[in-house]
Design a protein around this motif. Structure first.
Motif, PDB file in Angstrom:
ATOM      1  N   ALA A   1     -43.136  25.286 -11.504  1.00 35.07           N
ATOM      2  CA  ALA A   1     -41.840  25.576 -12.306  1.00 35.07           C
ATOM      3  C   ALA A   1     -41.355  24.193 -12.913  1.00 35.07           C
ATOM      4  O   ALA A   1     -40.923  24.054 -13.960  1.00 35.07           O
ATOM      5  N   ILE A   2     -41.698  23.148 -12.198  1.00 35.58           N
ATOM      6  CA  ILE A   2     -41.495  21.612 -13.017  1.00 35.58           C
ATOM      7  C   ILE A   2     -42.298  21.563 -14.272  1.00 35.58           C
ATOM      8  O   ILE A   2     -41.571  21.188 -15.124  1.00 35.58           O
ATOM      9  N   LEU A   3     -43.264  21.762 -14.240  1.00 37.74           N
ATOM     10  CA  LEU A   3     -44.520  21.723 -15.256  1.00 37.74           C
ATOM     11  C   LEU A   3     -43.789  22.376 -16.699  1.00 37.74           C
ATOM     12  O   LEU A   3     -43.679  21.831 -17.583  1.00 37.74           O
ATOM     13  N   SER A   4     -43.222  23.550 -16.278  1.00 41.49           N
ATOM     14  CA  SER A   4     -42.962  24.398 -17.444  1.00 41.49           C
ATOM     15  C   SER A   4     -41.470  24.609 -17.688  1.00 41.49           C
ATOM     16  O   SER A   4     -41.329  24.593 -19.145  1.00 41.49           O
ATOM     17  N   LEU A   5     -40.622  24.011 -16.986  1.00 44.00           N
ATOM     18  CA  LEU A   5     -39.204  24.149 -16.931  1.00 44.00           C
ATOM     19  C   LEU A   5     -38.532  22.947 -17.309  1.00 44.00           C
ATOM     20  O   LEU A   5     -37.498  22.725 -18.027  1.00 44.00           O
ATOM     21  N   SER A   6     -39.074  21.833 -16.499  1.00 45.10           N
ATOM     22  CA  SER A   6     -38.130  20.550 -16.541  1.00 45.10           C
ATOM     23  C   SER A   6     -38.117  20.020 -17.913  1.00 45.10           C
ATOM     24  O   SER A   6     -37.177  19.282 -18.247  1.00 45.10           O
ATOM     25  N   PRO A   7     -39.121  20.005 -18.694  1.00 43.34           N
ATOM     26  CA  PRO A   7     -39.075  19.239 -19.919  1.00 43.34           C
ATOM     27  C   PRO A   7     -38.047  19.959 -20.764  1.00 43.34           C
ATOM     28  O   PRO A   7     -37.089  18.941 -21.484  1.00 43.34           O
ATOM     29  N   PHE A   8     -37.893  21.214 -20.729  1.00 44.06           N
ATOM     30  CA  PHE A   8     -36.737  21.845 -21.553  1.00 44.06           C
ATOM     31  C   PHE A   8     -35.292  21.531 -20.965  1.00 44.06           C
ATOM     32  O   PHE A   8     -34.369  21.318 -21.741  1.00 44.06           O
TER      33      PHE A   8
ATOM     34  N   PRO B   1     -25.798  14.151  -5.177  1.00 39.16           N
ATOM     35  CA  PRO B   1     -25.050  15.030  -4.316  1.00 39.16           C
ATOM     36  C   PRO B   1     -24.937  16.598  -4.680  1.00 39.16           C
ATOM     37  O   PRO B   1     -24.886  17.321  -3.777  1.00 39.16           O
ATOM     38  N   ALA B   2     -24.984  16.713  -6.084  1.00 41.30           N
ATOM     39  CA  ALA B   2     -24.700  18.149  -6.339  1.00 41.30           C
ATOM     40  C   ALA B   2     -25.988  18.905  -5.754  1.00 41.30           C
ATOM     41  O   ALA B   2     -26.024  20.003  -5.622  1.00 41.30           O
ATOM     42  N   ILE B   3     -27.248  18.434  -6.294  1.00 42.34           N
ATOM     43  CA  ILE B   3     -28.423  19.157  -5.951  1.00 42.34           C
ATOM     44  C   ILE B   3     -28.691  19.229  -4.302  1.00 42.34           C
ATOM     45  O   ILE B   3     -28.780  20.421  -3.880  1.00 42.34           O
ATOM     46  N   PHE B   4     -28.139  18.317  -3.383  1.00 42.88           N
ATOM     47  CA  PHE B   4     -28.280  18.279  -2.158  1.00 42.88           C
ATOM     48  C   PHE B   4     -27.394  19.412  -1.719  1.00 42.88           C
ATOM     49  O   PHE B   4     -27.556  20.423  -0.931  1.00 42.88           O
ATOM     50  N   LEU B   5     -25.871  19.414  -2.133  1.00 40.67           N
ATOM     51  CA  LEU B   5     -24.936  20.501  -1.775  1.00 40.67           C
ATOM     52  C   LEU B   5     -25.433  21.617  -2.201  1.00 40.67           C
ATOM     53  O   LEU B   5     -25.220  22.779  -1.226  1.00 40.67           O
TER      54      LEU B   5
ATOM     55  N   VAL C   1     -20.909  21.631 -12.313  1.00 38.86           N
ATOM     56  CA  VAL C   1     -21.725  22.244 -13.247  1.00 38.86           C
ATOM     57  C   VAL C   1     -23.350  22.123 -12.931  1.00 38.86           C
ATOM     58  O   VAL C   1     -23.945  23.341 -12.693  1.00 38.86           O
ATOM     59  N   LEU C   2     -23.531  20.938 -12.189  1.00 42.38           N
ATOM     60  CA  LEU C   2     -25.070  21.006 -11.510  1.00 42.38           C
ATOM     61  C   LEU C   2     -25.211  21.879 -10.591  1.00 42.38           C
ATOM     62  O   LEU C   2     -26.156  22.466 -10.289  1.00 42.38           O
ATOM     63  N   MET C   3     -24.170  21.861  -9.630  1.00 36.67           N
ATOM     64  CA  MET C   3     -24.282  22.914  -8.249  1.00 36.67           C
ATOM     65  C   MET C   3     -24.343  24.445  -8.699  1.00 36.67           C
ATOM     66  O   MET C   3     -25.316  24.920  -8.113  1.00 36.67           O
ATOM     67  N   LEU C   4     -23.425  24.666  -9.697  1.00 37.08           N
ATOM     68  CA  LEU C   4     -23.322  25.988 -10.062  1.00 37.08           C
ATOM     69  C   LEU C   4     -24.576  26.261 -10.723  1.00 37.08           C
ATOM     70  O   LEU C   4     -25.372  27.501 -10.556  1.00 37.08           O
ATOM     71  N   GLY C   5     -25.200  25.643 -11.699  1.00 38.74           N
ATOM     72  CA  GLY C   5     -26.513  25.679 -12.298  1.00 38.74           C
ATOM     73  C   GLY C   5     -27.505  25.669 -11.317  1.00 38.74           C
ATOM     74  O   GLY C   5     -28.487  26.589 -11.681  1.00 38.74           O
ATOM     75  N   TRP C   6     -27.620  24.795 -10.244  1.00 36.66           N
ATOM     76  CA  TRP C   6     -28.676  25.048  -9.407  1.00 36.66           C
ATOM     77  C   TRP C   6     -28.610  26.367  -8.817  1.00 36.66           C
ATOM     78  O   TRP C   6     -29.629  27.061  -8.652  1.00 36.66           O
ATOM     79  N   ILE C   7     -27.434  26.748  -8.165  1.00 37.67           N
ATOM     80  CA  ILE C   7     -27.339  27.933  -7.430  1.00 37.67           C
ATOM     81  C   ILE C   7     -27.490  29.307  -8.512  1.00 37.67           C
ATOM     82  O   ILE C   7     -28.194  30.309  -7.992  1.00 37.67           O
TER      83      ILE C   7
ATOM     84  N   LEU D   1     -34.818  22.192 -12.048  1.00 32.13           N
ATOM     85  CA  LEU D   1     -33.685  21.432 -12.269  1.00 32.13           C
ATOM     86  C   LEU D   1     -33.257  20.334 -11.506  1.00 32.13           C
ATOM     87  O   LEU D   1     -32.780  19.284 -11.957  1.00 32.13           O
ATOM     88  N   SER D   2     -34.001  20.122 -10.452  1.00 35.59           N
ATOM     89  CA  SER D   2     -33.705  18.942  -9.565  1.00 35.59           C
ATOM     90  C   SER D   2     -34.316  17.753  -9.988  1.00 35.59           C
ATOM     91  O   SER D   2     -33.929  16.679 -10.157  1.00 35.59           O
ATOM     92  N   PHE D   3     -35.814  18.016 -10.476  1.00 39.99           N
ATOM     93  CA  PHE D   3     -36.617  16.865 -10.963  1.00 39.99           C
ATOM     94  C   PHE D   3     -36.033  16.650 -12.437  1.00 39.99           C
ATOM     95  O   PHE D   3     -35.790  15.429 -12.627  1.00 39.99           O
ATOM     96  N   ALA D   4     -35.354  17.553 -13.232  1.00 39.98           N
ATOM     97  CA  ALA D   4     -35.141  17.194 -14.450  1.00 39.98           C
ATOM     98  C   ALA D   4     -33.736  16.366 -14.515  1.00 39.98           C
ATOM     99  O   ALA D   4     -33.536  15.444 -14.850  1.00 39.98           O
ATOM    100  N   ALA D   5     -32.892  17.079 -13.465  1.00 35.36           N
ATOM    101  CA  ALA D   5     -31.670  16.329 -13.570  1.00 35.36           C
ATOM    102  C   ALA D   5     -31.364  14.748 -12.871  1.00 35.36           C
ATOM    103  O   ALA D   5     -30.890  14.164 -13.277  1.00 35.36           O
ATOM    104  N   MET D   6     -32.458  14.914 -11.913  1.00 31.47           N
ATOM    105  CA  MET D   6     -32.496  13.239 -11.367  1.00 31.47           C
ATOM    106  C   MET D   6     -33.451  12.325 -12.357  1.00 31.47           C
ATOM    107  O   MET D   6     -32.986  11.298 -12.216  1.00 31.47           O
ATOM    108  N   THR D   7     -34.229  12.901 -13.023  1.00 30.03           N
ATOM    109  CA  THR D   7     -34.907  11.978 -14.059  1.00 30.03           C
ATOM    110  C   THR D   7     -33.812  11.555 -14.917  1.00 30.03           C
ATOM    111  O   THR D   7     -34.157  10.471 -15.267  1.00 30.03           O
TER     112      THR D   7
END
Ligand SMILES: Nc1nc2c(ncn2[C@@H]2O[C@H](COP(=O)(O)OP(=O)(O)OP(=O)(O)O)[C@@H](O)[C@H]2O)c(=O)[nH]1
Length: 479
Positions: free
Chosen positions: A168-175, A60-64, A16-22, A46-52
């Motif tokens: 992008a991180i400031l505006s999207l990652s909280p959500f 792994p999902a973000i990297f792949l 899900v993370l991989m597909l979401g990221w792509i 997404l990367s910063f939010a998911a890893m937080t």
């Protein structure tokens, strides 16, 4: 079976993370105003939010996902043959590694549980900026190392890369953090309970606020599109007013959702309305609105914390009735109202008889149980306008508005009787109470009234307990 279930859970999370990221990566590409030029870089959010939220589990999902998109990208631009395959992994490692580092530091801070919300926001902003910087710096270096960029190109792109990621991180990652937390039933709420605690107002109110924000930004960007002058693009800064209205009055969840919609709309309109000459102004606007909205969420959080503090100050934790302070404050107001409207109002002070013996023989837990049951019995028989509170120990208080002394005596006799009838499991004997009743005199304050009622109670105790006594001065003073 449970092992299989946990493996499939991990696999589906990665997928899900991989597909979401792509998906986010591809969608973001549609928002580019010219090839490789965009206001922001949403996959970084997404990367910063998911890893937080998920820590190294998200790596792994973000990297792949990043690796896969890099390969497709290289294939499309025909660079793949020139670049060794292992080297293609470097930008993805730079991206995923940088955000993992920033997120892990943030997680350590959250897990200590020592920092308050404002300090957490400052840490979030600093670590987001540092992680985005590292991602841009190491990412652009790795591209130079692969031979995709030369030194001059690297120097010209890294700053824009950093700002694009950060916006992008400031505006999207909280959500995104809140969304992942909801979808994965993660445990963020246990570490940041104040973040998710307070509730929402009516949905139409929220939609109206969001509508005002969107209208203002659309109109200001349409004007900027027509006029094509830098001064006019600053019109969009007026957005800070309705966004503050939104954030001060809505829940954190709705505010962050609104912030994501607002920034997405700015990025979309930027690409559609031919406003790339003013990209920096719009980037600055998103960053400024994001930061002020993030800090704005402190206000409702503080409000709700204040309400909770007030509630715990005014409520007796054992019995759930009013605490002494809560009772005294409300009683003063009711007395003033009664005096103004020439209404009769009575106070009853109730004390449990030989309560010490319950504690001594059966223990404090049994004593607590008795106090709770007595309070419940009393509360059930009172009207909505009556107050019940605990003065302390085994002494309770009732304030009875719109009640004359003879009515108060009848009620208290009924209450005394029902407590005597109580069957409390832990007790071998009946609980009894002694009550002192006083009618309020318009000239006296609550402390004076309480003193009289307490004296009446003492007098009743002397007369033999398990009884209700009226202050002999009530009628004289009150008449
Ligand atoms: N279980 C429990 N006991 C409490 C609490 N607060 C006070 N007490 C006890 O309540 C008892 C009050 O004792 P006293 O004031 O001597 O009153 P009493 O034994 O009811 O005597 P009389 O009022 O003269 O009938 C003491 O033993 C306190 O320790 C509480 O929150 N829980």
């Amino acid at each position: 079976m449970s092992k299989f279930r946990s493996i499939s859970k991990v696999a589906s999370l990665q997928l899900v993370l991989m597909l979401g990221w792509i998906l986010i990566y591809q969608t973001a590409r549609l928002l580019e105003y010219s090839p490789h030029a965009s206001l922001w870089y949403p996959p970084a959010a997404l990367s910063f939010a998911a890893m937080t939220l998920l820590g190294a589990r998200a790596f792994p999902a973000i990297f792949l996902a990043s690796l896969l998109t890099s390969f497709i990208h290289y294939q499309q631009y025909g660079a793949a043959e020139a670049v060794p395959y292992f080297a293609v992994t470097l930008p993805s490692l730079a991206h995923a590694g940088s955000y993992l580092l920033g997120a892990l530091l943030l997680r350590i801070l959250i897990r200590t549980g020592q920092v308050n919300y404002s300090a957490m926001l400052v840490a979030y902003l600093l670590l987001a900026a540092a992680a985005a910087f590292l991602a841009a710096f190491s990412g652009s270096w790795s591209l130079q190392y692969e031979g995709v960029l030369d030194n001059a190109q690297r120097q010209s792109i890294w700053l824009g890369w950093w700002i694009g990621d950060l916006v992008a991180i400031l505006s999207l990652s909280p959500f995104i953090v809140l969304l992942i937390d909801k979808l994965t039933a993660n445990n963020l709420a246990t570490h940041l309970p104040w973040l998710l605690r307070h509730g929402n107002g009516p949905l139409p109110d929220y939609l109206l606020k969001l509508f005002v924000c969107l209208m203002l930004l659309i109109v200001s960007m349409l004007i900027a599109h027509q006029v094509q002058a830098q001064e006019i693009t600053f019109l969009i800064l007026s957005l800070s007013l309705p966004t503050m209205w939104l954030v001060y009055t809505e829940s954190v969840w709705r505010s962050f959702c609104g912030l994501a919609i607002i920034s997405l709309t700015i990025a979309m309109l930027m690409a559609q309305l031919d406003l790339e000459a003013f990209a920096v102004i719009y980037q600055f606007t998103i960053a400024m609105i994001s930061v002020s909205m993030l800090f704005g969420t402190v206000v409702p959080v503080l409000q709700s914390t204040n309400q909770q503090l007030l509630h715990s100050l005014h409520t007796d934790p054992l019995t759930g009735v009013l605490s002494r302070q809560g009772f005294f404050e409300q009683a003063e107001m009711l007395l003033a109202w009664a005096a103004q409207h020439k209404d009769k109002i009575c106070l009853a002070v109730i004390d449990l008889d030989h309560f010490k013996q319950v504690n001594d023989v059966l223990g404090h837990q049994a004593g607590d149980r008795v106090l709770q049951e007595v309070c419940q019995t009393l509360s059930k028989q009172l009207r909505q306008q009556d107050l019940i509170g605990r003065f302390g120990g085994d002494e309770l208080m009732l304030l009875l508005p719109d009640t004359a002394e003879n009515e108060a005596m009848q009620l208290c006799e009924r209450l005394r009787n029902s407590i005597e009838q109580l069957q409390i499991q832990v007790l071998q004997r009946h609980v009894t109470v002694t009550v002192g009743v006083c009618e309020h005199h318009p000239d006296e304050n609550f402390s004076q009234l309480f003193l009289r009622a307490d004296k009446t109670l003492l007098n009743a105790k002397k007369l033999g307990r398990n009884r209700v006594e009226l202050d002999i001065n009530s009628a004289v003073v009150g008449s």
